[in-house]
Design an enzyme around this catalytic site. Structure first.
Site, mmCIF file in Angstrom:
data_model
loop_
_atom_site.group_PDB
_atom_site.id
_atom_site.type_symbol
_atom_site.label_atom_id
_atom_site.label_comp_id
_atom_site.label_asym_id
_atom_site.label_seq_id
_atom_site.Cartn_x
_atom_site.Cartn_y
_atom_site.Cartn_z
ATOM 1 N N HIS A 216 5.198 -84.937 64.859
ATOM 2 C CA HIS A 216 6.139 -84.124 63.826
ATOM 3 C C HIS A 216 7.290 -85.308 63.417
ATOM 4 O O HIS A 216 7.687 -85.217 62.180
ATOM 5 C CB HIS A 216 6.968 -83.358 64.551
ATOM 6 C CG HIS A 216 7.552 -83.474 65.938
ATOM 7 N ND1 HIS A 216 6.953 -83.035 66.920
ATOM 8 C CD2 HIS A 216 8.520 -84.265 66.210
ATOM 9 C CE1 HIS A 216 7.516 -83.614 68.162
ATOM 10 N NE2 HIS A 216 8.406 -84.086 67.780
ATOM 11 N N GLU A 461 -18.384 -86.202 55.827
ATOM 12 C CA GLU A 461 -17.809 -86.894 57.047
ATOM 13 C C GLU A 461 -18.656 -87.066 58.059
ATOM 14 O O GLU A 461 -18.430 -87.415 59.269
ATOM 15 C CB GLU A 461 -16.590 -85.979 57.399
ATOM 16 C CG GLU A 461 -16.855 -84.580 57.707
ATOM 17 C CD GLU A 461 -15.578 -83.823 57.699
ATOM 18 O OE1 GLU A 461 -14.496 -84.070 58.244
ATOM 19 O OE2 GLU A 461 -15.394 -82.474 57.531
ATOM 20 N N ASP A 485 -13.441 -88.689 60.116
ATOM 21 C CA ASP A 485 -14.414 -88.349 60.789
ATOM 22 C C ASP A 485 -15.568 -89.245 60.450
ATOM 23 O O ASP A 485 -16.379 -89.346 61.453
ATOM 24 C CB ASP A 485 -14.642 -86.713 60.465
ATOM 25 C CG ASP A 485 -14.065 -85.927 61.552
ATOM 26 O OD1 ASP A 485 -13.281 -86.499 62.602
ATOM 27 O OD2 ASP A 485 -13.685 -84.873 61.167
ATOM 28 N N CYS A 532 -10.319 -88.615 50.767
ATOM 29 C CA CYS A 532 -9.094 -88.237 51.436
ATOM 30 C C CYS A 532 -8.660 -88.491 53.058
ATOM 31 O O CYS A 532 -7.638 -87.891 53.548
ATOM 32 C CB CYS A 532 -9.117 -86.667 51.300
ATOM 33 S SG CYS A 532 -10.470 -85.811 52.587
#
Length: 594
Positions: A216, A461, A485, A532
């Site tokens: 975060h 992926e 991935d 992405c």
């Protein structure tokens, strides 16, 4: 004496200032057994503490400044969601009722159990959510003990002069001079609520002992465009209060007590960075077109509907990846229903003001348990990355899957939506997936519920998918390459395993060849291919990807302008033959760097 502390670079830039220390905020927890007649009182103590934290976070949300980053609101939502997590609540009750643990002991025991589940998650982003759970429990414990938060913004007023903002050490030699210099926060960890308190403070940068690139603190630091280094281990113990420090957010280094020469060098770099940011900001409304006239699509990755506003402000041409699993996490067995999902997806679509939104179906599974039962959970000794996850998990629960599909189709009535399916590897999976989409449409038609048209896409992926990409394109309108991935599965590297993490290489020839082949096949069949993964926002790879034929990138909104600048400087006609030599090399990274 000058020394450097190494961590992870998560938000670019240079910050120079005095250190404000916030050490570990752990509350000392007593461990003792209670009498049976004290059980109800102990459960009430935990409940009261939890309710107090809920009220505190809701108040922070209500008082949030209008210019606060949308990521802060989203992360506060996550903390509120975790507070209602049935796994946490029922577990604490169990330890108090069955084991007669005192309330604090029960709470920390259940935290350890849930934290182990997070540690076993393969996805780095979701694994980092363990820190959010720890902070939620920390706040409950503090309310139970009546202890104030250890982190508070520093009082306003002048501080000692210094070399921040490139003023130079000479001012520090003037004892009577009082200049308001930036402060750098050095902490064990920071919660979203703490970050909100600092939003309008004087802090120029952050360093934390713990955290990863998707923690975060990292997310908020990037959204606030503040230099940050996380995972710096014992930084909060090594740095002294009011030490001069430099945060190099590009290299992931904090320099403590810098010499005049180092300080002058970084002061110069800081000024150059600020000038560069000013230049980049002027590109906000400039079309992303290469020197030879190729229009490039720069999209944003988002996790929450509220992130859409930030994507628009950053100049994104749309959302290339909406990670829908974020709204499923930390809810125990209470998964979001069709109406709740529809409202969330609709908010994202409307927030993008007519720009397209690519929504990925839920990417969870045995490695990312949503509740205690975790459908067909894999044995702990198996690699969860190879188990029942992503599209496999969805197809194993068709009812849950169609609930999400109906919500997405309904949201598509409010704007352009693309639907993306993760981790497909078999043609049989593709057919099952498309059949579920058809069934979801039929269910909506039978109910007389309006829905919109969607473009259907597949994530590439898994190496198997890349190798049979021609067959994939017979079924899908577009493809999206998930490099994170794809690298992991191609190189057999567990990204979570520090002993082999150094072998995780986006520039490996095999990875680049798979990416190049997917892009080329998309071109041959006249279908869009987007990338992405982390590589999309890495400016050192932009020209290579352009040379390989990529015309659509999706990244964190804060990275868009820097990538756009590379696009505007590129001539794809010249880059194409050069890119071929790079991926044909034994060591592409050396050719790229040279």
């Amino acid at each position: 004496m000058t020394f450097a502390i190494h961590g992870l670079a998560v938000a670019r830039g240079i910050a120079i200032g005095r250190a404000v220390l916030v050490g570990s905020s752990r509350v000392d927890v007593a461990h003792y057994f209670i009498e049976p007649d004290q059980v109800r009182a102990e459960i009430l103590r935990v409940r009261d503490g939890r309710n107090a934290v809920v009220e505190e976070l809701q108040r922070l949300q209500a008082e949030m400044p209008a210019d606060a980053p949308p990521e802060l609101a989203a992360l506060l939502d996550v903390h509120l969601m975790l507070l209602q997590d049935e796994t946490l609540v029922s577990g604490v009750k169990h330890w108090i009722t069955d084991r007669l643990y005192n309330a604090e002991w029960a709470l920390t025991t259940q935290l350890e159990i849930i934290a182990r589940q997070f540690d076993e998650m393969e996805d780095e982003y979701l694994r980092e959510r363990k820190a959010d759970l720890e902070q939620v429990v920390e706040r409950i414990l503090r309310h139970m003990k009546g202890v104030a938060s250890p982190v508070a913004p520093p009082p306003p007023g002048p501080r000692r002069s210094g070399a921040a903002m490139g003023l130079g050490l000479q001012q520090d030699l003037l004892p009577g001079d009082m200049v308001d210099v930036p402060l750098v926060l050095v902490a064990h960890d920071l919660s979203p609520a703490d970050m909100l308190q600092f939003k309008q403070s004087v802090f120029a940068g952050f360093v934390t002992d713990v955290g990863g690139k998707t923690s975060h603190t990292a997310i908020v630091a990037r959204s606030m465009d503040i230099p940050a280094v996380v995972g710096a281990r014992s930084a909060s113990q090594l740095v002294r209060q009011d030490d001069w420090v430099i945060i190099d957010g590009d290299a992931g280094i904090m320099i403590v007590d810098p010499s005049p020469i180092i300080l002058a060098e970084y002061g110069f770099r800081q000024r150059q960075t600020e000038l560069e940011r000013g230049r980049l900001s002027r590109l906000l409304h400039t079309p992303a077109v290469t020197l030879d006239g190729e229009r490039i699509e720069l999209l944003a990755n988002i996790e929450q509907p509220g992130d859409a506003a930030g994507a628009v402000r950053a100049g994104a041409a749309g959302v290339g990846l909406f990670r829908s699993e974020f709204m499923f996490m930390g809810r125990g067995g209470d998964l979001p229903g069709e109406e709740e999902q529809y409202r969330a997806y609709r908010a994202a679509v409307e927030g993008m003001q007519g720009l397209p939104v690519t929504l990925r179906t839920i990417d969870v599974g045995a490695d990312k348990p949503l509740d205690g039962k975790a459908a067909k959970e894999a044995p702990s000794h198996l690699n969860p990355a190879l188990g029942l996850r992503a599209i496999r998990w969805s197809l194993a629960d068709p009812s849950m899957f169609r609930t999400q599909l109906r919500a997405v189709l309904r949201a598509a009535a409010h704007g352009p939506v693309n639907l993306l399916f993760p981790m497909l590897a078999h043609v049989g999976e593709i057919r099952q997936t498309l059949a579920q989409v058809d069934m979801a449409r039929a269910e909506l038609e039978a109910q007389g519920v309006p829905y919109g048209a969607v473009q259907l896409g597949a994530m590439i992926e898994v190496p198997a998918a890349a190798l049979i990409v021609r067959r994939f394109l017979q079924y899908f309108d577009f493809l999206s390459i998930g490099t994170n991935d794809l690298i992991q599965y191609t190189l057999a590297i567990d990204r979570a395993d520090e002993s082999v993490a150094h072998l995780y290489d986006p520039m490996h020839p095999a990875v680049l060849q798979l990416v190049a082949d997917v892009i080329a096949e998309g071109h041959r069949q006249g279908k869009s291919v987007c990338l992405c993964g982390e590589a999309a926002g890495d400016v050192s790879m932009t020209k290579l990807l352009l040379g390989l034929g990529l015309r659509s990138f999706s990244m964190h909104p804060a990275q868009i302008l820097a990538v756009k600048q590379e696009v505007l400087r590129s001539d794809t006609r010249k880059l194409a033959p050069w890119a071929r030599t790079v991926i044909d090399a034994d060591s592409p990274a050396d050719v790229l760097g040279g």
